[in-house]
Design a protein around this motif. Structure first.
Motif, PDB file in Angstrom:
ATOM      1  N   PHE A  60      44.480  54.756  37.266  1.00  0.00           N
ATOM      2  CA  PHE A  60      45.256  55.952  37.603  1.00  0.00           C
ATOM      3  C   PHE A  60      46.449  56.120  36.669  1.00  0.00           C
ATOM      4  O   PHE A  60      46.752  57.239  36.243  1.00  0.00           O
ATOM      5  CB  PHE A  60      45.729  55.908  39.052  1.00  0.00           C
ATOM      6  CG  PHE A  60      44.642  56.177  40.058  1.00  0.00           C
ATOM      7  CD1 PHE A  60      43.516  56.921  39.746  1.00  0.00           C
ATOM      8  CD2 PHE A  60      44.750  55.681  41.347  1.00  0.00           C
ATOM      9  CE1 PHE A  60      42.525  57.173  40.674  1.00  0.00           C
ATOM     10  CE2 PHE A  60      43.760  55.928  42.289  1.00  0.00           C
ATOM     11  CZ  PHE A  60      42.652  56.676  41.958  1.00  0.00           C
ATOM     12  N   ASP A  61      47.113  55.027  36.354  1.00  0.00           N
ATOM     13  CA  ASP A  61      48.245  55.116  35.420  1.00  0.00           C
ATOM     14  C   ASP A  61      47.786  55.645  34.063  1.00  0.00           C
ATOM     15  O   ASP A  61      48.469  56.440  33.429  1.00  0.00           O
ATOM     16  CB  ASP A  61      48.917  53.755  35.245  1.00  0.00           C
ATOM     17  CG  ASP A  61      49.805  53.366  36.402  1.00  0.00           C
ATOM     18  OD1 ASP A  61      50.106  54.235  37.255  1.00  0.00           O
ATOM     19  OD2 ASP A  61      50.189  52.183  36.473  1.00  0.00           O
ATOM     20  N   ARG A  62      46.637  55.191  33.635  1.00  0.00           N
ATOM     21  CA  ARG A  62      46.134  55.595  32.324  1.00  0.00           C
ATOM     22  C   ARG A  62      45.718  57.060  32.289  1.00  0.00           C
ATOM     23  O   ARG A  62      46.003  57.781  31.341  1.00  0.00           O
ATOM     24  CB  ARG A  62      44.948  54.713  31.932  1.00  0.00           C
ATOM     25  CG  ARG A  62      44.365  55.076  30.600  1.00  0.00           C
ATOM     26  CD  ARG A  62      43.277  54.114  30.209  1.00  0.00           C
ATOM     27  NE  ARG A  62      42.736  54.505  28.925  1.00  0.00           N
ATOM     28  CZ  ARG A  62      41.618  54.027  28.432  1.00  0.00           C
ATOM     29  NH1 ARG A  62      40.936  53.134  29.107  1.00  0.00           N
ATOM     30  NH2 ARG A  62      41.174  54.430  27.268  1.00  0.00           N
ATOM     31  N   TRP A  63      45.015  57.529  33.321  1.00  0.00           N
ATOM     32  CA  TRP A  63      44.389  58.839  33.272  1.00  0.00           C
ATOM     33  C   TRP A  63      45.110  59.933  34.054  1.00  0.00           C
ATOM     34  O   TRP A  63      44.871  61.120  33.799  1.00  0.00           O
ATOM     35  CB  TRP A  63      42.943  58.747  33.753  1.00  0.00           C
ATOM     36  CG  TRP A  63      42.132  57.915  32.823  1.00  0.00           C
ATOM     37  CD1 TRP A  63      41.730  56.629  33.014  1.00  0.00           C
ATOM     38  CD2 TRP A  63      41.655  58.287  31.534  1.00  0.00           C
ATOM     39  NE1 TRP A  63      41.020  56.182  31.926  1.00  0.00           N
ATOM     40  CE2 TRP A  63      40.956  57.187  31.006  1.00  0.00           C
ATOM     41  CE3 TRP A  63      41.728  59.460  30.776  1.00  0.00           C
ATOM     42  CZ2 TRP A  63      40.351  57.217  29.756  1.00  0.00           C
ATOM     43  CZ3 TRP A  63      41.127  59.483  29.532  1.00  0.00           C
ATOM     44  CH2 TRP A  63      40.439  58.374  29.037  1.00  0.00           C
ATOM     45  N   LEU A  64      45.980  59.583  34.990  1.00  0.00           N
ATOM     46  CA  LEU A  64      46.616  60.604  35.816  1.00  0.00           C
ATOM     47  C   LEU A  64      48.118  60.715  35.621  1.00  0.00           C
ATOM     48  O   LEU A  64      48.737  61.680  36.072  1.00  0.00           O
ATOM     49  CB  LEU A  64      46.341  60.347  37.301  1.00  0.00           C
ATOM     50  CG  LEU A  64      44.863  60.371  37.704  1.00  0.00           C
ATOM     51  CD1 LEU A  64      44.724  60.090  39.191  1.00  0.00           C
ATOM     52  CD2 LEU A  64      44.227  61.703  37.349  1.00  0.00           C
ATOM     53  N   ARG A  65      48.729  59.749  34.980  1.00  0.00           N
ATOM     54  CA  ARG A  65      50.171  59.815  34.765  1.00  0.00           C
ATOM     55  C   ARG A  65      50.465  60.898  33.737  1.00  0.00           C
ATOM     56  O   ARG A  65      49.816  60.966  32.694  1.00  0.00           O
ATOM     57  CB  ARG A  65      50.683  58.467  34.262  1.00  0.00           C
ATOM     58  CG  ARG A  65      52.183  58.456  34.013  1.00  0.00           C
ATOM     59  CD  ARG A  65      52.680  57.089  33.715  1.00  0.00           C
ATOM     60  NE  ARG A  65      52.738  56.410  35.005  1.00  0.00           N
ATOM     61  CZ  ARG A  65      53.081  55.149  35.155  1.00  0.00           C
ATOM     62  NH1 ARG A  65      53.358  54.413  34.125  1.00  0.00           N
ATOM     63  NH2 ARG A  65      53.130  54.610  36.346  1.00  0.00           N
ATOM     64  N   PRO A  66      51.460  61.745  34.003  1.00  0.00           N
ATOM     65  CA  PRO A  66      51.816  62.787  33.028  1.00  0.00           C
ATOM     66  C   PRO A  66      52.253  62.172  31.695  1.00  0.00           C
ATOM     67  O   PRO A  66      52.886  61.117  31.668  1.00  0.00           O
ATOM     68  CB  PRO A  66      52.983  63.513  33.680  1.00  0.00           C
ATOM     69  CG  PRO A  66      52.960  63.116  35.112  1.00  0.00           C
ATOM     70  CD  PRO A  66      52.294  61.785  35.184  1.00  0.00           C
TER      71      PRO A  66
END
Length: 73
Positions: A60-66
């Motif tokens: 999630f950090d890789r793909w969803l963080r702005p």
């Protein structure tokens, strides 16, 4: 795509996850595939649970963080 699968899952057979992984790899789709030994449809072993949570958070950090655009907000 993040695929986290128990090796002993009777709800979704491991073979289905393996075929899905192969198709993603064939088409060059970004993905990660992890098989947890001794696990069924839900992850029960504490070390596997921790790994599952760490991998999910990392994904999630890789793909969803702005993206950081460098602007001060």
């Amino acid at each position: 795509m993040l695929i986290l699968h128990g090796a002993e899952d009777t709800n979704v057979p491991l073979g289905q996850a393996v075929y899905f992984h192969r198709a993603l790899r064939h088409f060059g789709a970004e993905h990660e595939f992890v098989i947890y030994p001794r696990e069924g449809h839900s992850i029960q072993e504490r070390n596997h649970q921790l790994d599952f949570l760490r991998r999910t958070r990392s994904w999630f950090d890789r793909w969803l963080r702005p993206a950081d655009d460098g602007a001060d907000n």
